[in-house]
Design a protein around this motif. Structure first.
Motif, PDB file in Angstrom:
ATOM      1  N   SER A 130       1.277  -1.035   0.256  1.00 17.97           N
ATOM      2  CA  SER A 130       0.600   0.323  -0.015  1.00 17.97           C
ATOM      3  C   SER A 130       0.581   1.418   0.163  1.00 17.97           C
ATOM      4  N   MET A 131       1.909   1.295   0.567  1.00 17.32           N
ATOM      5  CA  MET A 131       2.997   2.058   0.492  1.00 17.32           C
ATOM      6  C   MET A 131       3.614   2.527  -0.692  1.00 17.32           C
ATOM      7  N   TYR A 132       3.239   1.530  -0.859  1.00 15.49           N
ATOM      8  CA  TYR A 132       4.288   2.095  -2.420  1.00 15.49           C
ATOM      9  C   TYR A 132       3.900   2.133  -3.725  1.00 15.49           C
ATOM     10  N   PHE A 133       1.983   1.768  -3.560  1.00 13.22           N
ATOM     11  CA  PHE A 133       1.244   2.487  -5.032  1.00 13.22           C
ATOM     12  C   PHE A 133       0.758   4.182  -4.600  1.00 13.22           C
ATOM     13  N   SER A 134       1.328   4.281  -3.003  1.00 13.36           N
ATOM     14  CA  SER A 134      -0.399   5.162  -2.560  1.00 13.36           C
ATOM     15  C   SER A 134       0.389   6.376  -3.274  1.00 13.36           C
ATOM     16  N   ILE A 135      -0.619   7.142  -3.648  1.00 11.58           N
ATOM     17  CA  ILE A 135      -0.768   8.629  -3.402  1.00 11.58           C
ATOM     18  C   ILE A 135      -0.417   9.826  -2.544  1.00 11.58           C
ATOM     19  N   VAL A 136      -0.454   9.069  -1.326  1.00  8.76           N
ATOM     20  CA  VAL A 136      -0.202  10.443  -0.991  1.00  8.76           C
ATOM     21  C   VAL A 136       1.475  10.306   0.251  1.00  8.76           C
ATOM     22  N   ARG A 137       2.360   9.351  -1.017  1.00 13.65           N
ATOM     23  CA  ARG A 137       3.120  10.051  -0.660  1.00 13.65           C
ATOM     24  C   ARG A 137       4.393  10.309  -1.541  1.00 13.65           C
ATOM     25  N   PRO A 138       4.361  11.225  -2.609  1.00 14.54           N
ATOM     26  CA  PRO A 138       4.844  11.780  -2.985  1.00 14.54           C
ATOM     27  C   PRO A 138       6.324  12.622  -2.431  1.00 14.54           C
ATOM     28  N   THR A 139       6.961  12.140  -3.930  1.00 15.22           N
ATOM     29  CA  THR A 139       8.166  13.129  -3.462  1.00 15.22           C
ATOM     30  C   THR A 139       8.127  14.915  -3.188  1.00 15.22           C
ATOM     31  N   GLY A 140       9.341  15.429  -2.163  1.00 13.10           N
ATOM     32  CA  GLY A 140       8.894  16.473  -2.127  1.00 13.10           C
ATOM     33  C   GLY A 140       9.846  16.561  -0.401  1.00 13.10           C
ATOM     34  N   PHE A 141       9.407  15.583   0.083  1.00 13.09           N
ATOM     35  CA  PHE A 141       9.982  15.985   2.020  1.00 13.09           C
ATOM     36  C   PHE A 141      11.707  15.456   1.787  1.00 13.09           C
ATOM     37  N   TRP A 142      12.835  16.807   1.029  1.00  9.42           N
ATOM     38  CA  TRP A 142      13.847  16.759   0.579  1.00  9.42           C
ATOM     39  C   TRP A 142      13.722  17.378   1.844  1.00  9.42           C
ATOM     40  N   PHE A 143      15.368  17.124   1.996  1.00  9.08           N
ATOM     41  CA  PHE A 143      15.758  18.575   2.951  1.00  9.08           C
ATOM     42  C   PHE A 143      16.187  19.563   2.563  1.00  9.08           C
ATOM     43  N   PHE A 144      16.386  19.324   1.400  1.00  7.78           N
ATOM     44  CA  PHE A 144      16.815  20.624   0.406  1.00  7.78           C
ATOM     45  C   PHE A 144      15.572  22.039   0.143  1.00  7.78           C
ATOM     46  N   LEU A 145      14.445  21.415   0.714  1.00  3.82           N
ATOM     47  CA  LEU A 145      12.893  22.350   0.030  1.00  3.82           C
ATOM     48  C   LEU A 145      12.954  22.406   1.873  1.00  3.82           C
ATOM     49  N   MET A 146      13.511  22.600   3.324  1.00  7.55           N
ATOM     50  CA  MET A 146      12.797  22.436   4.146  1.00  7.55           C
ATOM     51  C   MET A 146      12.971  23.883   4.285  1.00  7.55           C
ATOM     52  N   ASN A 147      13.695  24.993   4.077  1.00  3.23           N
ATOM     53  CA  ASN A 147      13.670  26.346   4.080  1.00  3.23           C
ATOM     54  C   ASN A 147      12.920  26.654   2.665  1.00  3.23           C
ATOM     55  N   LYS A 148      12.133  25.925   1.597  1.00  2.00           N
ATOM     56  CA  LYS A 148      11.382  26.465   1.291  1.00  2.00           C
ATOM     57  C   LYS A 148       9.841  25.579   1.164  1.00  2.00           C
ATOM     58  N   PRO A 149       8.936  26.175   1.992  1.00  2.00           N
ATOM     59  CA  PRO A 149       7.950  25.459   2.139  1.00  2.00           C
ATOM     60  C   PRO A 149       7.068  26.168   1.179  1.00  2.00           C
ATOM     61  N   ALA A 150       7.558  26.994   0.837  1.00  4.30           N
ATOM     62  CA  ALA A 150       6.015  27.253  -1.053  1.00  4.30           C
ATOM     63  C   ALA A 150       6.264  26.105  -2.066  1.00  4.30           C
ATOM     64  N   GLU A 151       7.806  26.425  -2.251  1.00  3.27           N
ATOM     65  CA  GLU A 151       8.434  25.523  -3.327  1.00  3.27           C
ATOM     66  C   GLU A 151       8.531  23.861  -2.315  1.00  3.27           C
ATOM     67  N   GLN A 152       8.387  23.693  -1.410  1.00  2.00           N
ATOM     68  CA  GLN A 152       8.146  22.461  -1.540  1.00  2.00           C
ATOM     69  C   GLN A 152       6.088  21.596  -1.828  1.00  2.00           C
ATOM     70  N   LEU A 153       5.482  22.967  -1.290  1.00  2.00           N
ATOM     71  CA  LEU A 153       4.353  22.490  -1.399  1.00  2.00           C
ATOM     72  C   LEU A 153       3.990  21.818  -2.846  1.00  2.00           C
ATOM     73  N   LEU A 154       4.457  22.652  -3.292  1.00  2.00           N
ATOM     74  CA  LEU A 154       4.321  22.788  -5.131  1.00  2.00           C
ATOM     75  C   LEU A 154       4.843  21.593  -5.433  1.00  2.00           C
ATOM     76  N   THR A 155       6.247  21.003  -5.086  1.00  2.68           N
ATOM     77  CA  THR A 155       7.069  19.777  -5.530  1.00  2.68           C
ATOM     78  C   THR A 155       5.751  19.006  -5.288  1.00  2.68           C
ATOM     79  N   LEU A 156       5.353  18.721  -3.775  1.00  2.00           N
ATOM     80  CA  LEU A 156       4.778  17.411  -3.312  1.00  2.00           C
ATOM     81  C   LEU A 156       3.077  17.556  -4.041  1.00  2.00           C
ATOM     82  N   VAL A 157       3.084  18.769  -4.625  1.00  2.00           N
ATOM     83  CA  VAL A 157       1.592  18.826  -4.792  1.00  2.00           C
ATOM     84  C   VAL A 157       1.284  18.653  -6.555  1.00  2.00           C
ATOM     85  N   PHE A 158       2.675  18.675  -7.591  1.00  2.00           N
ATOM     86  CA  PHE A 158       2.797  17.806  -8.606  1.00  2.00           C
ATOM     87  C   PHE A 158       3.417  16.404  -8.337  1.00  2.00           C
ATOM     88  N   SER A 159       4.507  16.608  -7.722  1.00  2.00           N
ATOM     89  CA  SER A 159       3.934  14.647  -7.495  1.00  2.00           C
ATOM     90  C   SER A 159       3.258  14.129  -7.498  1.00  2.00           C
TER      91      SER A 159
END
Length: 452
Positions: free
Chosen positions: A307-336
């Motif tokens: 279920s984790m592998y095929f889950s839609i609620v596990r997009p990429t985006g929770f990367w360390f380089f986006l932690m200080n850029k929440p707006a960009e992180q949100l966009l990344t999560l949505v598009f992913s």
């Protein structure tokens, strides 16, 4: 490209150029520093380039048996980095450039594969362009190309090996180049060996030639065998490539496992106090103990990881380089999330349609696609480990859209039925994952929205 129409050539060149600009531009914009696995790969490669040997810590140059580089998956990607550093110096932006070019190469191979698989289909060029575009602009893959991680090279080598293998089968030629490609892919990630074996079985069924099977598996077994022998002699223990497999089995399968790379205090304590060769033996024993003593929990854990592998609620985006850029992180999560949902549902439906219509090499292509999750789920599931599944889903998604267009004026109920069935299945798996991992998901979302 003589077999491609002029207009398709124009679109293909534009597509390849756009993929390169987006991939390399992303890397230059974020300049992601190597951490964790990427840092380890970088250290091993730089030590190799300087003649210190295959070690992660320079202090172990004279005693490589004390080093723990063996716990890293490899050595294909590490040798790729080392070769880059030898030729161009220790400049990470060169790696980003080469990985952007590898992405362009993979996109082109995927287009050519569509042309090969759909020889009799008048819309093969359009399907190929769509598949290439879906793959080329997948957010998860663009991000991975900006990191020192093995996925970009692995995808290129796997797609190249797959394409030249099918070409050799069609031309009735000995697939030595395909065998070399499979061998290199297996050095990057040993899971490629499973696909090479599957292809060898299929080739034997079609051609009934034992020599063909031997020639296909020659270089994968030669390359992996040589590396396994080197490590076995160095550590005085029989090892298959690295110690990563047994360790991953234990991390992903124990009484306290939750499906991902989450080390329990017990595992971390043993990891800190033992060399990875010893850790590998302990991990394998712990894995079999868990399987024997808790079979029902073991089975439930495999369902959870599925279920984790095929889950839609596990997009990429929770990367360390986006932690200080929440707006960009949100966009990344949505598009992913949107891209992942599209590929899983539309690509999954296309896989069913391709198989039921018995298209060219359907059994092999579908089996190869399904091998991708099957080689991950028994270990542990991380979002980036879904990457090898995406080129297949991109092709099948393009095939689904072609089918919808082809039968738009006729009865297309079976196409919509396939989409609905796969969509419901993906949504159920996503719901299951959301229930299982509710606290983790809510904690991540809360952290994100608090930073917006």
């Amino acid at each position: 490209m003589a077999d491609i129409s002029y207009i398709t050539k124009k679109y293909l060149v534009l597509l390849l150029g756009a993929v390169f600009v987006v991939s390399f531009g992303f890397s230059l914009y974020y300049k992601i520093r190597p951490t964790v696995d990427a840092k380890a790969y970088n250290n091993i490669a730089w030590n190799l380039a300087r003649g210190n040997g295959y070690i992660e810590d320079q202090k172990n140059a004279a005693t490589p048996e004390r080093d723990d580089a063996i716990v890293r998956v490899g050595p294909g990607y590490e040798f790729f980095l080392a070769g880059t550093y030898v030729v161009f110096g220790h400049h990470i932006w060169i790696v980003w450039l080469l990985q952007a070019l590898l992405r362009v190469g993979t996109v082109y191979i995927l287009f050519r594969m569509a042309m090969l698989l759909l020889t009799e289909n008048s819309a093969r060029e359009s399907i190929g362009l769509l598949a290439a575009a879906f793959f080329g602009f997948m957010p998860d893959l663009i991000i991975l190309s900006g990191m020192l991680l093995a996925e970009t090279l692995y995808l290129f080598m796997c797609m190249l090996a797959l394409y030249v293998s099918l070409r050799a089968l069609e031309a009735n030629k000995t697939p030595l180049f395909a065998s070399i490609s499979w061998g290199i892919a297996a050095l990057v990630r040993p899971t490629a060996l499973a696909v090479a074996i599957l292809y060898a079985i299929g080739a034997y069924i079609i051609k009934r030639k034992v020599f063909l099977v031997i020639s296909i598996l020659l270089f994968p077994f030669l390359f992996l065998g040589a590396w396994s022998l080197r490590n076995s002699l160095l550590f005085n223990k029989p090892l298959f490539t690295t110690t990563a497999g047994a360790y991953a089995l234990w991390v992903g399968n124990n009484p306290d496992a939750i499906g991902g790379f989450d080390k329990t205090p017990e595992i971390q304590k043993i990891r800190d106090g033992h060399h990875s060769v010893e850790l590998s033996e302990i991990g394998m024993q712990k894995y079999f103990d868990f399987l024997r003593e808790n079979p029902l929990q073991f089975m439930a854990l495999q369902i959870k990881k599925t279920s984790m592998y095929f889950s839609i609620v596990r997009p990429t985006g929770f990367w360390f380089f986006l932690m200080n850029k929440p707006a960009e992180q949100l966009l990344t999560l949505v598009f992913s999330a949107l891209a992942t949902a599209f590929l899983f549902i539309v690509g999954g439906a296309g896989m069913c349609l391709y198989a039921t219509r018995r298209e060219k090499y359907a059994w092999f292509l579908v089996s190869t696609a399904l091998l991708q999750p099957l080689t991950v789920i028994p270990l542990y599931v991380e979002t980036r480990y879904r990457a090898p599944f995406f080129p297949f889903l991109a092709f099948f998604a393009a095939y689904t859209l072609y089918m919808l267009w082809q039968y738009r004026k006729e009865s297309a109920s079976y196409i919509y039925r396939a989409l609905c069935i796969v969509g419901i299945l993906v949504l159920l798996l996503t719901l299951s994952d959301a229930i299982y991992s509710y606290n983790v998901i809510m904690e991540r979302l809360h952290s994100l929205f608090m930073r917006l």
